[in-house]
Design an enzyme around this catalytic site. Structure first.
Site, PDB file in Angstrom:
ATOM      1  N   SER A   1       7.380   9.885   2.695  1.00 21.15           N
ATOM      2  CA  SER A   1       6.956   8.533   2.305  1.00 21.15           C
ATOM      3  C   SER A   1       5.646   8.087   2.949  1.00 21.15           C
ATOM      4  O   SER A   1       5.011   7.163   2.466  1.00 21.15           O
ATOM      5  CB  SER A   1       8.052   7.510   2.609  1.00 21.15           C
ATOM      6  OG  SER A   1       8.169   7.302   4.003  1.00 21.15           O
TER       7      SER A   1
ATOM      8  N   LYS B   1       7.063   2.800   8.008  1.00 21.51           N
ATOM      9  CA  LYS B   1       6.190   2.326   6.927  1.00 21.51           C
ATOM     10  C   LYS B   1       4.970   1.650   7.542  1.00 21.51           C
ATOM     11  O   LYS B   1       4.914   1.376   8.728  1.00 21.51           O
ATOM     12  CB  LYS B   1       6.904   1.304   6.021  1.00 21.51           C
ATOM     13  CG  LYS B   1       8.224   1.765   5.438  1.00 21.51           C
ATOM     14  CD  LYS B   1       8.070   2.833   4.400  1.00 21.51           C
ATOM     15  CE  LYS B   1       9.440   3.296   3.903  1.00 21.51           C
ATOM     16  NZ  LYS B   1       9.478   4.671   3.523  1.00 21.51           N
TER      17      LYS B   1
END
Length: 194
Positions: free
Chosen positions: A42, A97
């Site tokens: 990710s 993230k």
């Protein structure tokens, strides 16, 4: 000839010193800096699968909840938000993230581009346009909008919403594996396109 009582005292003193250093190391590990590894793609291309990083944990403890702008564009590690726990994620895992929006920011994805406060952001992350649309959203108080750098393959705020600030564990600061990429994790800026 050494006194047996003195030798025993010296050994006890060594164990005491070792115990103190172990306690100090554990305090640093739990409260200051923590090693982590990257389990998914990710955050590609910034962080590769199996990269090993250090996460600094003091910033979330000392950052005022009314001044979260210091975290903008930083890569953070956080505990799974409630929305994902309700969807079946285990509560004891952590995610990683990039912070895109802080309280008061307007975030929107349209026409393949990320817009922050109505300004298109330079897609420094990959050559691909974002293949979804979302928003506009206004980031509420004590919350963050987070996205993976691999925008099209990231389970992030565009799917589950805002991240409550109290879920933040720390900020990724240093990659220590692989050796050919050792060093501080660089944070390319969110740049205006037009």
């Amino acid at each position: 000839m050494q006194n047996p009582a003195g030798k025993k005292s010296s050994i006890l003193n060594d164990f005491k010193n070792l115990f103190i250093w172990i306690i100090i190391a554990l305090i640093i590990r739990w409260q200051v800096i923590e090693p982590r590894w990257i389990p998914s793609g990710s955050m590609l291309p910034t962080l590769q699968i199996q990269d090993k990083i250090l996460v600094e944990k003091l910033t979330p403890k000392i950052t005022s909840k009314s001044n979260l702008s210091k975290l903008k564009n930083k890569i953070i590690v956080f505990n799974v938000p409630e929305q994902l726990i309700e969807a079946g994620y285990e509560s004891d895992i952590a995610l990683i993230k990039r912070v895109i929006g802080v309280p008061g920011d307007k975030v929107e994805v349209k026409e393949g581009n990320l817009y922050l406060n109505d300004i298109a952001q330079n897609n420094y992350i990959s050559d691909k346009n974002i293949n979804y649309s979302t928003g506009p959203y206004y980031v509420p108080e004590k919350s963050l909008w987070v996205m993976g750098d691999n925008r099209n393959n990231s389970m992030d705020s565009h799917i589950w919403g805002f991240l409550p600030y109290e879920k933040v564990i720390g900020k990724a600061i240093f990659r220590y594996w692989p050796l050919n990429k050792i060093g501080p994790i660089r944070f390319p800026g969110l740049n205006n396109v037009g």
